[in-house]
Design a protein around this motif. Structure first.
Motif, PDB file in Angstrom:
ATOM      1  N   SER A  37     -33.547  27.773   3.998  1.00 32.66           N
ATOM      2  CA  SER A  37     -32.149  28.211   3.909  1.00 32.66           C
ATOM      3  C   SER A  37     -31.898  29.462   4.751  1.00 32.66           C
ATOM      4  O   SER A  37     -31.600  29.358   5.925  1.00 32.66           O
ATOM      5  CB  SER A  37     -31.756  28.433   2.449  1.00 32.66           C
ATOM      6  N   ARG A  38     -32.069  30.624   4.184  1.00 28.16           N
ATOM      7  CA  ARG A  38     -31.661  31.863   4.856  1.00 28.16           C
ATOM      8  C   ARG A  38     -32.744  32.493   5.724  1.00 28.16           C
ATOM      9  O   ARG A  38     -32.484  33.410   6.479  1.00 28.16           O
ATOM     10  CB  ARG A  38     -31.178  32.875   3.825  1.00 28.16           C
ATOM     11  N   GLY A  39     -33.978  32.056   5.578  1.00 24.85           N
ATOM     12  CA  GLY A  39     -35.098  32.653   6.305  1.00 24.85           C
ATOM     13  C   GLY A  39     -35.790  33.704   5.455  1.00 24.85           C
ATOM     14  O   GLY A  39     -35.236  34.203   4.490  1.00 24.85           O
ATOM     15  N   PHE A  40     -37.016  34.026   5.817  1.00 20.33           N
ATOM     16  CA  PHE A  40     -37.759  35.057   5.104  1.00 20.33           C
ATOM     17  C   PHE A  40     -38.388  36.007   6.111  1.00 20.33           C
ATOM     18  O   PHE A  40     -38.541  35.679   7.279  1.00 20.33           O
ATOM     19  CB  PHE A  40     -38.845  34.460   4.185  1.00 20.33           C
ATOM     20  N   CYS A  41     -38.730  37.186   5.627  1.00 17.71           N
ATOM     21  CA  CYS A  41     -39.472  38.159   6.421  1.00 17.71           C
ATOM     22  C   CYS A  41     -40.618  38.650   5.544  1.00 17.71           C
ATOM     23  O   CYS A  41     -40.403  39.370   4.571  1.00 17.71           O
ATOM     24  CB  CYS A  41     -38.572  39.315   6.852  1.00 17.71           C
ATOM     25  N   LEU A  42     -41.821  38.205   5.873  1.00 22.99           N
ATOM     26  CA  LEU A  42     -43.018  38.540   5.112  1.00 22.99           C
ATOM     27  C   LEU A  42     -43.750  39.674   5.809  1.00 22.99           C
ATOM     28  O   LEU A  42     -44.162  39.527   6.955  1.00 22.99           O
ATOM     29  CB  LEU A  42     -43.934  37.320   4.989  1.00 22.99           C
ATOM     30  N   TRP A  43     -43.878  40.799   5.124  1.00 17.70           N
ATOM     31  CA  TRP A  43     -44.655  41.910   5.650  1.00 17.70           C
ATOM     32  C   TRP A  43     -46.078  41.765   5.144  1.00 17.70           C
ATOM     33  O   TRP A  43     -46.307  41.618   3.936  1.00 17.70           O
ATOM     34  CB  TRP A  43     -44.075  43.249   5.206  1.00 17.70           C
ATOM     35  N   LEU A  44     -47.054  41.781   6.055  1.00 15.84           N
ATOM     36  CA  LEU A  44     -48.471  41.693   5.727  1.00 15.84           C
ATOM     37  C   LEU A  44     -49.054  43.098   5.818  1.00 15.84           C
ATOM     38  O   LEU A  44     -49.082  43.696   6.897  1.00 15.84           O
ATOM     39  CB  LEU A  44     -49.184  40.753   6.692  1.00 15.84           C
ATOM     40  N   VAL A  45     -49.515  43.612   4.677  1.00 17.07           N
ATOM     41  CA  VAL A  45     -49.976  44.989   4.599  1.00 17.07           C
ATOM     42  C   VAL A  45     -51.445  45.009   4.218  1.00 17.07           C
ATOM     43  O   VAL A  45     -51.853  44.361   3.252  1.00 17.07           O
ATOM     44  CB  VAL A  45     -49.145  45.757   3.538  1.00 17.07           C
ATOM     45  N   GLY A  46     -52.243  45.752   4.977  1.00 20.86           N
ATOM     46  CA  GLY A  46     -53.661  45.883   4.693  1.00 20.86           C
ATOM     47  C   GLY A  46     -54.323  46.665   5.810  1.00 20.86           C
ATOM     48  O   GLY A  46     -53.762  46.820   6.889  1.00 20.86           O
ATOM     49  N   GLY A  51     -57.740  40.909   7.177  1.00 23.83           N
ATOM     50  CA  GLY A  51     -57.532  39.467   7.284  1.00 23.83           C
ATOM     51  C   GLY A  51     -56.067  39.068   7.396  1.00 23.83           C
ATOM     52  O   GLY A  51     -55.696  37.941   7.063  1.00 23.83           O
ATOM     53  N   LYS A  52     -55.237  39.973   7.873  1.00 22.31           N
ATOM     54  CA  LYS A  52     -53.803  39.686   7.983  1.00 22.31           C
ATOM     55  C   LYS A  52     -53.522  38.517   8.928  1.00 22.31           C
ATOM     56  O   LYS A  52     -52.755  37.616   8.588  1.00 22.31           O
ATOM     57  CB  LYS A  52     -53.048  40.944   8.443  1.00 22.31           C
ATOM     58  N   THR A  53     -54.156  38.507  10.083  1.00 21.87           N
ATOM     59  CA  THR A  53     -53.933  37.418  11.036  1.00 21.87           C
ATOM     60  C   THR A  53     -54.485  36.105  10.491  1.00 21.87           C
ATOM     61  O   THR A  53     -53.852  35.053  10.627  1.00 21.87           O
ATOM     62  CB  THR A  53     -54.576  37.743  12.395  1.00 21.87           C
ATOM     63  N   THR A  54     -55.616  36.158   9.838  1.00 15.66           N
ATOM     64  CA  THR A  54     -56.221  34.945   9.277  1.00 15.66           C
ATOM     65  C   THR A  54     -55.307  34.303   8.243  1.00 15.66           C
ATOM     66  O   THR A  54     -55.025  33.102   8.311  1.00 15.66           O
ATOM     67  CB  THR A  54     -57.596  35.262   8.663  1.00 15.66           C
ATOM     68  N   ILE A  55     -54.811  35.104   7.296  1.00 14.38           N
ATOM     69  CA  ILE A  55     -53.940  34.519   6.271  1.00 14.38           C
ATOM     70  C   ILE A  55     -52.607  34.118   6.885  1.00 14.38           C
ATOM     71  O   ILE A  55     -52.015  33.109   6.475  1.00 14.38           O
ATOM     72  CB  ILE A  55     -53.763  35.462   5.044  1.00 14.38           C
ATOM     73  N   ALA A  56     -52.115  34.843   7.887  1.00 16.91           N
ATOM     74  CA  ALA A  56     -50.869  34.451   8.559  1.00 16.91           C
ATOM     75  C   ALA A  56     -51.011  33.055   9.153  1.00 16.91           C
ATOM     76  O   ALA A  56     -50.111  32.214   9.026  1.00 16.91           O
ATOM     77  CB  ALA A  56     -50.491  35.457   9.645  1.00 16.91           C
ATOM     78  N   GLY A  57     -52.141  32.782   9.776  1.00 17.36           N
ATOM     79  CA  GLY A  57     -52.383  31.450  10.335  1.00 17.36           C
ATOM     80  C   GLY A  57     -52.406  30.383   9.271  1.00 17.36           C
ATOM     81  O   GLY A  57     -51.791  29.319   9.416  1.00 17.36           O
ATOM     82  N   HIS A  58     -53.076  30.663   8.166  1.00 17.80           N
ATOM     83  CA  HIS A  58     -53.124  29.689   7.073  1.00 17.80           C
ATOM     84  C   HIS A  58     -51.730  29.449   6.487  1.00 17.80           C
ATOM     85  O   HIS A  58     -51.380  28.316   6.149  1.00 17.80           O
ATOM     86  CB  HIS A  58     -54.094  30.149   5.981  1.00 17.80           C
ATOM     87  N   ILE A  59     -50.937  30.511   6.378  1.00 16.37           N
ATOM     88  CA  ILE A  59     -49.579  30.357   5.846  1.00 16.37           C
ATOM     89  C   ILE A  59     -48.729  29.515   6.786  1.00 16.37           C
ATOM     90  O   ILE A  59     -48.027  28.590   6.346  1.00 16.37           O
ATOM     91  CB  ILE A  59     -48.927  31.740   5.590  1.00 16.37           C
ATOM     92  N   LEU A  60     -48.784  29.804   8.086  1.00 16.56           N
ATOM     93  CA  LEU A  60     -48.005  29.013   9.047  1.00 16.56           C
ATOM     94  C   LEU A  60     -48.414  27.548   9.019  1.00 16.56           C
ATOM     95  O   LEU A  60     -47.563  26.654   9.059  1.00 16.56           O
ATOM     96  CB  LEU A  60     -48.138  29.599  10.455  1.00 16.56           C
ATOM     97  N   HIS A  61     -49.712  27.284   8.920  1.00 13.34           N
ATOM     98  CA  HIS A  61     -50.158  25.888   8.831  1.00 13.34           C
ATOM     99  C   HIS A  61     -49.695  25.253   7.518  1.00 13.34           C
ATOM    100  O   HIS A  61     -49.288  24.085   7.506  1.00 13.34           O
ATOM    101  CB  HIS A  61     -51.675  25.804   9.001  1.00 13.34           C
ATOM    102  N   ALA A  62     -49.717  26.009   6.430  1.00 10.84           N
ATOM    103  CA  ALA A  62     -49.254  25.472   5.146  1.00 10.84           C
ATOM    104  C   ALA A  62     -47.748  25.198   5.166  1.00 10.84           C
ATOM    105  O   ALA A  62     -47.272  24.311   4.456  1.00 10.84           O
ATOM    106  CB  ALA A  62     -49.602  26.434   4.015  1.00 10.84           C
ATOM    107  N   LEU A  63     -47.006  25.935   5.984  1.00  9.50           N
ATOM    108  CA  LEU A  63     -45.565  25.710   6.112  1.00  9.50           C
ATOM    109  C   LEU A  63     -45.238  24.511   7.003  1.00  9.50           C
ATOM    110  O   LEU A  63     -44.099  24.072   7.036  1.00  9.50           O
ATOM    111  CB  LEU A  63     -44.878  26.966   6.676  1.00  9.50           C
ATOM    112  N   GLY A  64     -46.234  23.990   7.726  1.00 12.05           N
ATOM    113  CA  GLY A  64     -46.003  22.799   8.531  1.00 12.05           C
ATOM    114  C   GLY A  64     -46.392  22.886   9.988  1.00 12.05           C
ATOM    115  O   GLY A  64     -46.213  21.929  10.743  1.00 12.05           O
ATOM    116  N   LEU A  65     -46.946  24.014  10.433  1.00 11.01           N
ATOM    117  CA  LEU A  65     -47.435  24.095  11.808  1.00 11.01           C
ATOM    118  C   LEU A  65     -48.638  23.168  11.941  1.00 11.01           C
ATOM    119  O   LEU A  65     -49.540  23.208  11.100  1.00 11.01           O
ATOM    120  CB  LEU A  65     -47.841  25.540  12.134  1.00 11.01           C
TER     121      LEU A  65
END
Length: 163
Positions: A37-46, A51-65
């Protein structure tokens, strides 16, 4: 992207690297309605190496990439776009080197940020620049805090809704 209105913690999990695809699916299920719908903005803090880039990749793949599309750190490019088969476009940003947020804004790095279905930002702005983030349209809707656990092999992931 509209910032969320409650600082509710949505999920807390301690995970090893083998658990990240499952954890990313859980996170994606929280983000998916906003992405539709409106979009999201996820801030990855650590910290560095959390492992911010690693989990970002897993999240993008889980969203359908598609799994065949690698997700690399955008540290030196600041912004990487990912076009999904369904036409949605997501952005993955890394502002580690972006100490002068104003310079990035002047360069247009944030132009059109509201057009993305979702934005994942590693090393989001801090202090006074965090306040300007809201004005520029990249205030967080969600925050994922990543911290090492004492055993050195796992991380604690806390996903909260930003206020």
């Amino acid at each position: 992207m509209t910032p969320a209105t409650a600082p509710d913690q949505v999920l807390e999990s301690v995970a090893a690297e083998d658990d990240l695809p499952r954890l990313a699916r859980d996170i994606a299920s929280v983000l998916q309605p906003a992405a539709q719908s409106r979009g999201f903005c996820l801030w990855l803090v650590g910290s560095v190496g959390a492992g911010k880039t690693t989990i970002a990749g897993h999240i993008l793949h889980a969203l359908g990439l598609p799994a065949r599309v690698p997700v690399l750190s955008p540290t030196y490019t600041y912004l990487q776009e990912y076009k999904f088969p369904d036409g949605r476009v997501f952005a993955h940003m890394d502002l580690y080197r972006g100490t002068a947020i104003e310079a990035l804004e002047d360069a247009g790095i944030f132009a059109g940020i509201s057009a993305y279905s979702g934005v994942l930002i590693e090393w989001p702005p801090q202090g006074n620049t965090a306040a300007s983030a809201a004005a520029e349209g990249y205030a967080p809707t969600h925050i994922l805090a990543i911290e090492p656990v004492d055993d050195g092999q796992r991380r604690r992931y806390q996903l909260s809704v930003a206020r």
